[in-house]
Scaffold this active site. Structure first.
Site, mmCIF file in Angstrom:
data_model
loop_
_atom_site.group_PDB
_atom_site.id
_atom_site.type_symbol
_atom_site.label_atom_id
_atom_site.label_comp_id
_atom_site.label_asym_id
_atom_site.label_seq_id
_atom_site.Cartn_x
_atom_site.Cartn_y
_atom_site.Cartn_z
ATOM 1 N N ARG A 116 0.841 -1.211 0.000
ATOM 2 C CA ARG A 116 0.000 0.000 0.000
ATOM 3 C C ARG A 116 0.870 1.253 0.000
ATOM 4 O O ARG A 116 0.551 2.242 -0.665
ATOM 5 C CB ARG A 116 -0.905 -0.025 1.230
ATOM 6 C CG ARG A 116 -1.699 1.246 1.496
ATOM 7 C CD ARG A 116 -2.425 1.133 2.829
ATOM 8 N NE ARG A 116 -3.193 2.325 3.135
ATOM 9 C CZ ARG A 116 -3.875 2.488 4.278
ATOM 10 N NH1 ARG A 116 -3.880 1.532 5.189
ATOM 11 N NH2 ARG A 116 -4.549 3.608 4.493
ATOM 12 N N ASN A 169 1.711 2.371 14.784
ATOM 13 C CA ASN A 169 0.780 1.355 14.281
ATOM 14 C C ASN A 169 0.829 1.171 12.765
ATOM 15 O O ASN A 169 0.520 0.091 12.260
ATOM 16 C CB ASN A 169 -0.648 1.633 14.753
ATOM 17 C CG ASN A 169 -1.141 3.021 14.387
ATOM 18 O OD1 ASN A 169 -0.359 3.885 14.018
ATOM 19 N ND2 ASN A 169 -2.432 3.233 14.501
ATOM 20 N N LYS A 192 11.645 11.292 11.909
ATOM 21 C CA LYS A 192 11.879 10.735 13.250
ATOM 22 C C LYS A 192 10.873 9.605 13.432
ATOM 23 O O LYS A 192 9.716 9.826 13.750
ATOM 24 C CB LYS A 192 11.692 11.794 14.339
ATOM 25 C CG LYS A 192 11.664 11.238 15.781
ATOM 26 C CD LYS A 192 12.910 10.481 16.148
ATOM 27 C CE LYS A 192 12.871 9.993 17.601
ATOM 28 N NZ LYS A 192 11.979 8.808 17.772
ATOM 29 N N ASP A 230 11.617 16.907 21.599
ATOM 30 C CA ASP A 230 11.321 18.344 21.652
ATOM 31 C C ASP A 230 12.358 19.151 20.889
ATOM 32 O O ASP A 230 12.035 20.183 20.286
ATOM 33 C CB ASP A 230 11.247 18.819 23.105
ATOM 34 C CG ASP A 230 9.975 18.370 23.801
ATOM 35 O OD1 ASP A 230 9.073 17.871 23.105
ATOM 36 O OD2 ASP A 230 9.893 18.515 25.041
ATOM 37 N N THR A 248 0.188 14.308 23.383
ATOM 38 C CA THR A 248 0.688 15.580 23.877
ATOM 39 C C THR A 248 1.648 16.140 22.843
ATOM 40 O O THR A 248 2.345 15.414 22.159
ATOM 41 C CB THR A 248 1.446 15.417 25.214
ATOM 42 O OG1 THR A 248 2.527 14.499 25.039
ATOM 43 C CG2 THR A 248 0.517 14.891 26.296
ATOM 44 N N GLU A 261 -2.616 14.473 13.650
ATOM 45 C CA GLU A 261 -3.760 13.595 13.904
ATOM 46 C C GLU A 261 -3.514 12.948 15.241
ATOM 47 O O GLU A 261 -2.504 12.275 15.438
ATOM 48 C CB GLU A 261 -3.900 12.560 12.782
ATOM 49 C CG GLU A 261 -5.195 11.767 12.870
ATOM 50 C CD GLU A 261 -4.986 10.418 13.511
ATOM 51 O OE1 GLU A 261 -5.328 10.298 14.706
ATOM 52 O OE2 GLU A 261 -4.499 9.496 12.857
ATOM 53 N N ARG A 294 -5.797 1.085 16.167
ATOM 54 C CA ARG A 294 -5.965 1.909 14.970
ATOM 55 C C ARG A 294 -6.695 3.179 15.355
ATOM 56 O O ARG A 294 -7.644 3.140 16.153
ATOM 57 C CB ARG A 294 -6.750 1.156 13.895
ATOM 58 C CG ARG A 294 -6.056 -0.087 13.379
ATOM 59 C CD ARG A 294 -6.981 -1.008 12.594
ATOM 60 N NE ARG A 294 -7.859 -0.288 11.694
ATOM 61 C CZ ARG A 294 -9.177 -0.174 11.887
ATOM 62 N NH1 ARG A 294 -9.751 -0.721 12.937
ATOM 63 N NH2 ARG A 294 -9.900 0.494 11.023
ATOM 64 N N CYS A 295 -6.268 4.282 14.770
ATOM 65 C CA CYS A 295 -6.943 5.546 15.071
ATOM 66 C C CYS A 295 -8.407 5.491 14.655
ATOM 67 O O CYS A 295 -9.262 6.135 15.259
ATOM 68 C CB CYS A 295 -6.237 6.698 14.367
ATOM 69 S SG CYS A 295 -6.078 6.492 12.588
ATOM 70 N N ARG A 448 -9.330 4.798 7.442
ATOM 71 C CA ARG A 448 -8.475 5.796 6.794
ATOM 72 C C ARG A 448 -8.137 5.273 5.410
ATOM 73 O O ARG A 448 -7.448 4.287 5.251
ATOM 74 C CB ARG A 448 -7.191 6.012 7.604
ATOM 75 C CG ARG A 448 -6.253 7.052 7.008
ATOM 76 C CD ARG A 448 -4.980 7.197 7.832
ATOM 77 N NE ARG A 448 -4.208 5.972 7.904
ATOM 78 C CZ ARG A 448 -3.305 5.609 6.977
ATOM 79 N NH1 ARG A 448 -3.101 6.366 5.913
ATOM 80 N NH2 ARG A 448 -2.645 4.476 7.114
#
Length: 500
Positions: A116, A169, A192, A230, A248, A261, A294-295, A448
């Site tokens: 994919r 994921n 990253k 950061d 966060t 997201e 999964r979101c 998604r």
């Protein structure tokens, strides 16, 4: 096997290298970060623990390489992306193996993710040529009070350095969904990867290396988020951040574009006229695939009381058929990504138990492996009604009206996706309009994709929209050139010679 053959140069002994300036390198820190296999809970891989100084060096390289890349013809950028896509798909096995071992994704799903991703890169190359190959031409006399004395030419130009931070994921797919749009638009890219998923990403980056992209244009920096996370997001060289699934975020964005997201509590509203067999199948697919990590997983079922008993029985029967075990065996339910995730899920389950939820199966856990669980008669005072488990647990709340279901959905801080099941398309559209989510699926579980569809969240579920076209546009800015004429000019108008 991972780290062998074509990919041998990315591995140094037991530790995978990071990628910078077109080379695979070891960190000056002399340290590494262990990646645990979620199924065995033993160290599977190690990656470089890069330093802030190495981040600085990567950023300087990215800034320099981007200026040259922006001058590369659009067709050439697309050609290199197509080449990377082909290499990726031809060498899917090592990446799929890494996905199995570092995030416990079932083997067949791991292969699907890699293929994919190759398709996404190619589609992005084609779409980028179409989007970026066109500009706009505006005439000044289209605005009141103006003669045709100005020609306005607009085009899209790159932002500069893009920082991409994908989640564990879908580490390969959600990395290339940022890399490909960034590169076709003329940007450089610093990746990253997540710790769990880093080795898969390193193999993927090597495919871009083998495709022949210029040195410094693509970098992949690994290390502890506490040491360089950061520092990366606050780095002054970064011109755009694409960031997924961290709850966060410490970046003070200033003037740079952000696309984030950040998760969801995707509700499934079931009306009394719904096809319950279809609903049950979609709850299984939507709630339990990849162990619910999964979101867009179904995170809460809001079903009309009149059909709740029948639906719960149908879902229970399907849950009983789910296989539980190692990802190498293509089990339906595999270990969740970490012990801390498993502990969090268990906390939600125990809270529901204490407050009287009905357990449709016995709760069972071995290490990071949690058996699929359907919770019936969940009430709004239970944590599982609102918090995202990110595991194989699906709560069912019984409702007495459509309005009650919509109100519960909209009371959530999240607003990523939702779905509604009904045979009445008019009701479906009205409910969709009322749901405060970025996407509503009608008669199907949240999802998604396909990858060119817009994908976005409302409220705490994110900022900006994904999808190939939206991603390319996000990573560009508009440049305008205005040609000023000494006198008004009209096509084929009279008096041309006299105006010269």
């Amino acid at each position: 096997m991972a780290g062998t053959g074509l990919f041998a140069e990315i591995l140094d002994g037991e530790v995978y290298k990071y990628y910078a300036d077109g080379e695979w390198k070891t960190s000056s820190s002399g340290k590494s970060v262990a990646i645990m296999n979620p199924a065995t809970r033993k160290t599977q891989y190690k990656v470089q623990a890069c330093t802030q100084e190495e981040v600085n060096a990567v950023m300087e390289l990215a800034k320099s390489a981007q200026k040259s890349w922006a001058k590369t013809p659009l067709w050439k950028r697309a050609e290199l992306l197509h080449k990377a896509a082909a290499i990726l798909k031809d060498n899917k096995a090592p990446m799929a193996e890494s996905l199995v071992k570092e995030i416990a994704k079932p083997a067949k799903d791991s292969v699907t993710e890699v293929v994919r991703s190759g398709d996404l890169i190619s589609y992005c190359a084609e779409e980028g040529v179409r989007i970026l190959g066109e500009g706009k031409f505006l005439l000044s006399d289209s605005f009141p009070g103006n003669d045709r004395t100005k020609y306005c030419l607009t085009s899209k130009i790159p932002l500069g350095v893009v920082l991409a931070i994908p989640p564990f994921n879908y580490p390969v797919n959600l990395a290339v969904s940022k890399i490909a749009p960034a590169l076709i638009a003329g940007n450089s890219l610093v990746l990253k990867p997540p710790t769990q998923g880093a080795v898969s990403c390193l193999h993927m980056v090597h495919c871009f290396h083998l495709a022949g992209f210029p040195k410094g244009l693509i970098s992949c920096i690994t290390g502890k988020g506490s040491e360089i996370g950061d520092f990366l997001t606050m780095h002054p060289a970064v011109n755009c951040i694409r960031y997924i699934y961290i709850h966060t975020f410490n970046k003070t964005a200033g003037m740079i574009p952000l696309q984030m997201e950040l998760g969801g509590k995707d509700a499934c509203i079931v009306l009394d006229d719904a096809d319950l067999d279809l609903v049950a199948s979609n709850i299984i697919k939507g709630g339990f695939s990849y162990s619910g990590q999964r979101c867009t997983a179904v995170k809460v079922v809001l079903v009309m009381e009149s059909v709740a008993d029948e639906l719960v029985e149908k879902v229970k029967a399907k849950v009983a058929k789910l296989t539980v075990g190692p990802p190498e065996e293509n089990s339906d339910i595999t270990a969740v990504v970490s012990e801390s995730s498993a502990n969090f899920i268990e906390g939600l389950v125990m809270d529901a138990k204490e407050k009287g939820a009905t357990f449709c199966q016995e709760y069972k856990r071995e290490g990071n492996l949690i058996w699929p669980l359907l919770l019936d008669n969940v009430r709004p005072d239970m944590r599982i009604a609102w918090e995202e488990p990110f595991g194989p647990v699906v709560p069912v709340l019984r409702i007495n009206s459509v309005e009650e279901g919509i109100n519960h959905c909209n009371a959530s801080n999240f607003g990523l996706q939702g779905c509604v099941f009904t045979k009445d398309i008019n009701k479906a559209i009205l409910i969709s309009d009322a749901m405060e989510t970025g996407t509503v699926q009608i008669n199907s579980a949240p999802a998604r994709g396909p990858d060119h569809f817009p994908f976005q969240g409302l409220k705490d579920s994110g900022i900006g929209s994904q999808g190939v076209t939206n991603s390319i546009n996000l990573m560009t800015k508009v440049k305008t050139t205005v040609i000023n004429l000494p006198t008004p000019s009209y096509s084929m108008g009279d008096g041309f010679i006299s105006r010269l």
